[in-house]
Design an enzyme around this catalytic site. Structure first.
Site, PDB file in Angstrom:
ATOM      1  CG  ASP A 146      51.302  24.014   3.995  1.00  0.00           C
ATOM      2  OD1 ASP A 146      50.448  24.418   3.362  1.00  0.00           O
ATOM      3  OD2 ASP A 146      51.736  24.683   5.097  1.00  0.00           O
ATOM      4  NE  ARG A 191      50.066  39.685  13.324  1.00  0.00           N
ATOM      5  CZ  ARG A 191      50.537  40.165  12.021  1.00  0.00           C
ATOM      6  NH1 ARG A 191      51.536  41.030  12.235  1.00  0.00           N
ATOM      7  NH2 ARG A 191      50.428  39.623  10.965  1.00  0.00           N
ATOM      8  CE  LYS A 192      57.483  35.787  15.493  1.00  0.00           C
ATOM      9  NZ  LYS A 192      59.067  35.574  16.049  1.00  0.00           N
TER      10      LYS A 192
END
Lengths: 231, 265
Positions: A146, A191-192
Site C-alpha cells: 500500500d 481523478r483515478k
C-alpha cells in the site's frame, strides 16, 4: 561535508562503511534540526539489503532514480505549505515507522523513477512482523505494498487516497529476507490512478505477491504535480 | 487491585479458557466471579473493590485476570480491556461479552506471539525474539487495540478495533495498511475456525471512508463458501453506530495442510 557524508577512512568491511556513512548523514541532518531520515542503512540491514541499496544508490547518480527520505511522522513528508492545515500531534507515528527497535519492524527504502512512473521499495521484514511462524504477516505485506503503490500514486497525481487494494499472495516472505517491491502507475483517468505492483525475492526467482490498486486524487483543482516527498 | 468475591469455589479451568465476567451498568459484576474465572481461591486477593465507575471496574477486573493468568504461567492475553480503551470500545465489548453467556459467541484470546495461538506447537522452534505483528507495538493504546468474538454456527468472526496513534497514515487517520492488517486477521480467524490451517491467497479491500485514529470500528467477517481447499470470505468494517461504512473486503484463503483446530489470532 558532501551529500554522501563520511569523512574518516573506515578500516572495517563494506557493510560497516555503508552504515558509518549513513550515521554521518543522520548526525549532520540532526545538527541542522531535521527529523531523522530512516531510509538509510543501519546495523540491522543484511548484506543482501545493503548490496541492493548500493545498487540503487548507483542508479541515482545520473538523476533518473531518486532516493525517497522516510520519517517517523507523516507531517515530515508534507511540504511546508500543506503543513499549516494540520496541527502536529506529537504523539502520532507513521505506521511503517511505529516499531522502535532497530531491525524489528519495517526496514525499507524507496526509490522513485519519475519518467517511468515507478517506485521501487527495498524491504526487509523484521521479527516483529510475524504472522505464520517464521514468515511476515499478510497485513505487513499489504502495508508495504500500500505504501509503495501510494508513493507512486503521489508522485503521479499529488494528494491521493487508496480506494481499492487487491493482493494475490503467492509465496510467503520469510522474516529477515529481502524483497523488492516494484510498483508502477498503469493509467490515469481523470481523478483515478490505476497502479500495479510485484513483490519478488532479491534474486528474482521467487514471486511473493502481486497487487493492483486504485487511488483517487483528493484535490482536483491542483493540476500540477505535487513535489511531496513520499512515504 | 482486588476483586469482589462471592459464590462457591470454582473448579480448575483448562489454560486459555479464562472468560472475563460481564460487568453490569451499575458497575457490579453479574454472577459468580470465581466460577467464571475458574481460578483457585487462594490465588486471588480478598480486598474489597472500591471502584464504582464501569470503565475502571472493567479494567480492574481484566488486570486481575491477567495477574491470575501469569501466576499460572500463562502468556498475557491482550484481548481484554485496558486503560486506553474508550467508553465506546468498552460498551461494545460488554455488549459482546453479554452474548457469550449463552455459548453462541466466544471471545478469542490474543497473545503477542503466534505460537501461543497454536496447539501442539512442538513442531516449531519458538523464537523468543519474534512478535505477532498485531501485538508488536508495546505502548498501551498506541497500536492495535482489538478483541475478536467467534460465532461458529454462523461461520462469523467479529472484531472490535480501536486504532492507536502509532497507526497513522494520512494525518489523523489510520494507515490503509493497518486497516488491511486488521481485516486480514479477522478474515483469517474466520477461515481458521471453518477450515483449520489456512493461508491468505487473496485479499481485496475497498476503502470507503477513512478511519479516525482513536475511533472504534466493528469488523464483521463471515465465510461465504468452501470449495475443496478454498475458503471464500467477506467482511465489512463499520463505525460503532452503524452509520458509516469504512471498508468492504473479500478474501480467499487456502488450506495449507490437513485440518487442525488452531485457536485464532
Amino acid at each position: 561535508m558532501g551529500p554522501r557524508g563520511g569523512i574518516s577512512r573506515c578500516p572495517c568491511g563494506r557493510k560497516l562503511l555503508t552504515v558509518c556513512l549513513s550515521r554521518s548523514i543522520q548526525a549532520a541532518g540532526s545538527q541542522l534540526g531535521q527529523s531523522k531520515d530512516y531510509a538509510l542503512p543501519n546495523a540491522s540491514w543484511s548484506q543482501d539489503m545493503l548490496d541492493l541499496y548500493n545498487r540503487f544508490l548507483d542508479m541515482t547518480k545520473d538523476g533518473l532514480w531518486k532516493r525517497i527520505p522516510s520519517y517517523n511522522n507523516i507531517l515530515d513528508h508534507i511540504p511546508e505549505s500543506m503543513k499549516l492545515t494540520y496541527e502536529k500531534r506529537k504523539d502520532t507515528r507513521l505506521f511503517l515507522r511505529s516499531i522502535d527497535a532497530e531491525g524489528a519492524g519495517f526496514e525499507y527504502v524507496m526509490f522513485l523513477n519519475t519518467s517511468e512512473k515507478r517506485v521501487v521499495c527495498l524491504f526487509q521484514p523484521g521479527s516483529y512482523l510475524e504472522g505464520h511462524p517464521g514468515f511476515a504477516h499478510g497485513g505487513s505485506i499489504a502495508t508495504i505494498i500500500d505504501s509503495t503503490i501510494g508513493s507512486c500514486a503521489i508522485s503521479v497525481a499529488g494528494k491521493v487516497m487508496t480506494a481499492n487494494l487487491s493482493i494475490d499472495y503467492v509465496n510467503p516472505v520469510p522474516l529477515g529476507s529481502v524483497v523488492l517491491v516494484d510498483s508502477k502507475a498503469d493509467k490515469v483517468e481523470g481523478r483515478k490512478v490505476f497502479l500495479s505492483c510485484k513483490m519478488q525475492s532479491v534474486d528474482g526467482n521467487t514471486l511473493h505477491a502481486e497487487a493492483t490498486a486504485l487511488f483517487i486524487q483528493l484535490d482536483a483543482t491542483k493540476a500540477q504535480k505535487q513535489q511531496a516527498s513520499c512515504q
